[in-house]
Design an enzyme around this catalytic site. Structure first.
Site, mmCIF file in Angstrom:
data_model
loop_
_atom_site.group_PDB
_atom_site.id
_atom_site.type_symbol
_atom_site.label_atom_id
_atom_site.label_comp_id
_atom_site.label_asym_id
_atom_site.label_seq_id
_atom_site.Cartn_x
_atom_site.Cartn_y
_atom_site.Cartn_z
ATOM 1 N N GLU A 1 0.875 -1.167 0.000
ATOM 2 C CA GLU A 1 0.000 0.000 0.000
ATOM 3 C C GLU A 1 0.918 1.224 0.000
ATOM 4 O OE1 GLU A 1 -2.766 0.171 3.270
ATOM 5 O OE2 GLU A 1 -3.499 2.142 2.646
ATOM 6 N N ARG B 1 5.068 -12.825 9.720
ATOM 7 C CA ARG B 1 5.703 -11.557 9.398
ATOM 8 C C ARG B 1 7.019 -11.442 10.150
ATOM 9 N NH1 ARG B 1 1.992 -7.805 9.340
ATOM 10 N NH2 ARG B 1 3.368 -6.022 9.476
ATOM 11 N N LYS C 1 4.139 0.957 9.453
ATOM 12 C CA LYS C 1 4.334 2.189 8.692
ATOM 13 C C LYS C 1 3.707 3.392 9.398
ATOM 14 C CE LYS C 1 3.119 0.199 4.749
ATOM 15 N NZ LYS C 1 2.584 0.056 3.393
HETATM 16 P P1 ATP Z 1 2.502 -2.004 7.886
HETATM 17 O O1 ATP Z 1 1.728 -2.573 9.010
HETATM 18 O O2 ATP Z 1 3.937 -1.797 8.175
HETATM 19 O O3 ATP Z 1 1.868 -0.820 7.261
HETATM 20 P P2 ATP Z 1 1.387 -3.570 5.861
HETATM 21 O O4 ATP Z 1 1.261 -5.039 5.905
HETATM 22 O O5 ATP Z 1 0.159 -2.775 6.085
HETATM 23 O O6 ATP Z 1 2.538 -3.153 6.822
HETATM 24 P P3 ATP Z 1 1.584 -3.331 3.065
HETATM 25 O O7 ATP Z 1 2.133 -2.227 2.271
HETATM 26 O O8 ATP Z 1 0.126 -3.551 3.030
HETATM 27 O O9 ATP Z 1 2.054 -3.081 4.546
HETATM 28 O O10 ATP Z 1 2.362 -4.680 2.791
HETATM 29 C C1 ATP Z 1 2.837 -5.106 1.541
HETATM 30 C C2 ATP Z 1 3.279 -6.519 1.671
HETATM 31 O O11 ATP Z 1 4.355 -6.616 2.597
HETATM 32 C C3 ATP Z 1 2.166 -7.395 2.210
HETATM 33 O O12 ATP Z 1 2.112 -8.575 1.459
HETATM 34 C C4 ATP Z 1 2.563 -7.659 3.631
HETATM 35 O O13 ATP Z 1 2.103 -8.889 4.047
HETATM 36 C C5 ATP Z 1 4.085 -7.587 3.561
HETATM 37 N N1 ATP Z 1 4.638 -7.189 4.853
HETATM 38 C C6 ATP Z 1 4.384 -6.072 5.548
HETATM 39 N N2 ATP Z 1 5.029 -6.065 6.722
HETATM 40 C C7 ATP Z 1 5.717 -7.227 6.778
HETATM 41 C C8 ATP Z 1 6.587 -7.828 7.736
HETATM 42 N N3 ATP Z 1 6.865 -7.231 8.897
HETATM 43 N N4 ATP Z 1 7.114 -9.035 7.448
HETATM 44 C C9 ATP Z 1 6.847 -9.628 6.283
HETATM 45 N N5 ATP Z 1 6.046 -9.132 5.341
HETATM 46 C C10 ATP Z 1 5.481 -7.943 5.571
HETATM 47 MG MG MG Z 2 -1.490 -2.357 5.109
#
Ligand code: ATP
Ligand code: MG
Length: 567
Positions: free
Chosen positions: A32, A256, A266
């Site tokens: 995102e 994760r 984020k």
């Molecule tokens: P955040 O909570 O940091 O905003 P998010 O999962 O909302 O993380 P996205 O941009 O939606 O962030 O994630 C893009 C991809 O990265 C998704 O497939 C997510 O599962 C993966 N991802 C995000 N954080 C992690 C993590 N800590 N470990 C492994 N994969 C991750």
């Molecule tokens: Mg997200």
């Protein structure tokens, strides 16, 4: 040779290819664009691209931009840059927002199939009606609207006739399901807000659960890999794909990445940036890919880290020292060695020649004008002992040098084997020196050491087999260039920054001493034209990289990591 065992995703993929369920592997990385990527994303990137590479398939980069209020073009650009920098090239580049029309058409199909309805309950009402995992929910009074009424209302939602929050489109599934996601989940909400790509074309936006699997299906993703917390969403993912009868993408969940002393959400990283707790998203203390890059991490070190942590189905916390180990592993093989003194103490070699006098040449003939320069020897130094191809360089040596203040003790403690009055040590690549006199200023601070050298020990060995207990790094005072060096410590002082007492937040766990700036460092002239992101080992001090604030004549370096794990 030992075969590396497959991780659970590789096992699934190999079984799918073998059974013929899929002919090829197609994954995607779906960030995102609401912030910069962090080390957790690096794990997901290495995993998704890595699987595609390993099985000769494809991996898309898809911006999951269904939430118009939080997304910015700056983030999209930084994401592209970071994925490329990590060493991966995506096959297709897509935006979920490109699918808005298709998603809308499919929503109409769901309404016509009596699998979706427009609901006028408020958000609070919806959540109360949903019930609890122990008690079944209550059906919405709008659940049995006719197809015609639903089509009419949904179209008017799209046309902007209703204010935000007044109506939603919900899937019609089962308000008594033990899976809360099945209790008529919201598919669309009204949001009169401008989108970074579609502008004001839409005022209804699909929810994650509706957009994500459908986007996977449009791109014919075979293995849609996401983090563990989405496992409860999987039945809904499958239900929607089945209800629409579209390409059967499947979702698989992995644990994760969590690292101690590190924050990875984020939203929280944004808070650090917006409240100026750090210099920006690329602050070298940030766990963002751009921060790690500026800190001196290499793509290879992050890929190695992803490989070492592996993929599992159980959450755990990785020790930050593993990340540091990975970058040492890589830089040890590749980084140019140089000598740098962070905290200089002047040394004068009293028995070393003072000046060399030469006659300067003018138009081919001797003019008789004398120039006086410090007598200088250019000594051979090894660029990288791990890599003979890296060769050697010349390091200037002269009568006045700098050594590290910590390498001298006037009254040496027990087990202090470095320089002290009457003690002989080796200067790396140069000579043995012995300290004879300590010069102090009026306040009693040591300002200079008077030493003698043994000309017989040139290159660092003694013909009579005399041993010394320490080898020090040094730079020639007249040839050294000035630099600023930044040393970093962990951004958070506790292993779990989110573990806070009532009334406090992770911000209260910030380490107040995470940055130390040394502005009077002396570096050998070899690296005067260094560019940002060059990597060095400053001998005995650690790995360093040139910062983007660096300019010729005003060099700035960041310490990536010390040479050994000290914690
Ligand atoms: P955040 O909570 O940091 O905003 P998010 O999962 O909302 O993380 P996205 O941009 O939606 O962030 O994630 C893009 C991809 O990265 C998704 O497939 C997510 O599962 C993966 N991802 C995000 N954080 C992690 C993590 N800590 N470990 C492994 N994969 C991750
Ligand atoms: Mg997200």
């Amino acid at each position: 040779m030992e075969e590396k065992s497959l991780n659970f995703l590789e096992e699934i993929i190999e079984a799918d290819l073998k059974s013929g369920k899929h002919k090829t592997v197609h994954t995607r990385f779906p960030p995102e664009p609401n912030g910069y990527l962090h080390i957790g994303h690096a794990k997901s990137i290495c995993l998704n691209f890595g699987l595609a590479i390993k099985y000769g398939g494809k991996c898309n980069l898809r911006f999951d931009d269904t939430n118009p209020t939080k997304e910015e073009v700056e983030y999209v650009e930084s994401i592209r840059e970071d994925v490329k920098w990590l060493g991966f090239q995506w096959d297709g580049e897509y935006f979920a927002s490109d699918y808005f029309q298709q998603l809308y058409d499919w929503a109409i199909q769901l309404i016509k199939d009596e699998k979706a309805y427009v609901c006028d309950l408020t958000q609070e009402q919806i959540s109360i009606y949903r019930g609890t995992p122990q008690t079944p929910g209550t059906e919405s009074p709008y659940r049995d609207r006719s197809v015609e009424e639903n089509l009419d209302l949904f179209e008017r939602m799209k046309n902007g006739e209703f204010p935000d929050g007044t109506r939603v489109l919900r899937a019609k599934i089962d308000m008594a399901s033990p899976n809360m996601q099945f209790r008529d989940p919201v598919l669309y909400r009204i949001l009169h807000s401008e989108h970074h790509r579609t502008g004001n074309a839409w005022c209804i936006y699909p929810m994650y659960d509706y957009a994500h699997g459908q986007s996977d299906s449009i791109e014919k993703i075979t293995h849609s890999i996401c983090t563990l917390e989405f496992d409860v969403h999987r039945p809904l993912y499958d239900w929607l794909i089945e209800a629409l009868n579209i390409f059967p993408s499947h979702q698989y969940e992995f644990a994760r990445l969590n690292i101690n002393y590190t924050i990875m959400s984020k939203r929280k990283l944004l808070q650090l940036v917006e409240n100026n707790h750090v210099w920006g998203w690329d602050d070298p203390r940030m766990p963002t890919i751009s921060g790690l890059r500026r800190r001196g991490y290499t793509p290879a070190s992050l890929r190695l880290f992803a490989e070492k942590i592996g993929v599992s189905k159980r959450d755990n916390v990785i020790d930050v020292s593993l990340l540091e180990w990975c970058v040492r592993e890589d830089l040890n093989q590749t980084a140019q060695r140089v000598m740098t003194v962070l905290n200089p103490l002047k040394v004068v070699i009293t028995n070393y020649p003072e000046t060399s006098t030469s006659l300067s040449h003018q138009s081919g003939s001797l003019s008789g004008v004398e120039t006086t320069e410090p007598y200088t020897e250019y000594l051979d130094a090894i660029n990288n002992p791990e890599n003979p191809d890296a060769g050697t360089r010349k390091v200037p040596f002269s009568r006045e040098l700098y050594i590290e203040r910590e390498d001298f003790m006037e009254v040496p403690e027990k087990k202090f084997f470095r320089l002290a009055p009457g003690v002989e040590v080796r200067l790396r690549y140069a000579y043995y020196i012995t300290c004879n006199e300590v010069i102090k200023d009026a306040e009693g601070n040591i300002v200079e050491l008077r030493c003698t050298y043994d000309p017989q020990t040139k290159g660092g060995g003694s013909p009579d087999g005399r041993k010394v207990k320490a080898t020090l790094h040094w730079v020639s005072a007249n040839h050294a260039i000035d630099a600023e060096v930044r040393l970093f410590d962990r951004l958070f002082s506790v292993a779990n920054p989110d573990d806070v007492e009532e009334g406090k937040t992770f911000i209260d766990n910030i380490n107040p001493n995470s940055l130390q700036v040394l502005s009077n460092c002396k570096i050998e002239p070899f690296i005067k034209s260094t560019k940002p992101l060059d990597h060095f080992q400053f001998e005995r001090l650690g790995y360093f990289t040139t910062d983007k604030d660096s300019k010729e004549g005003q060099l700035v370096f960041n310490r990536t990591v010390s040479l050994k794990d000290s914690k």
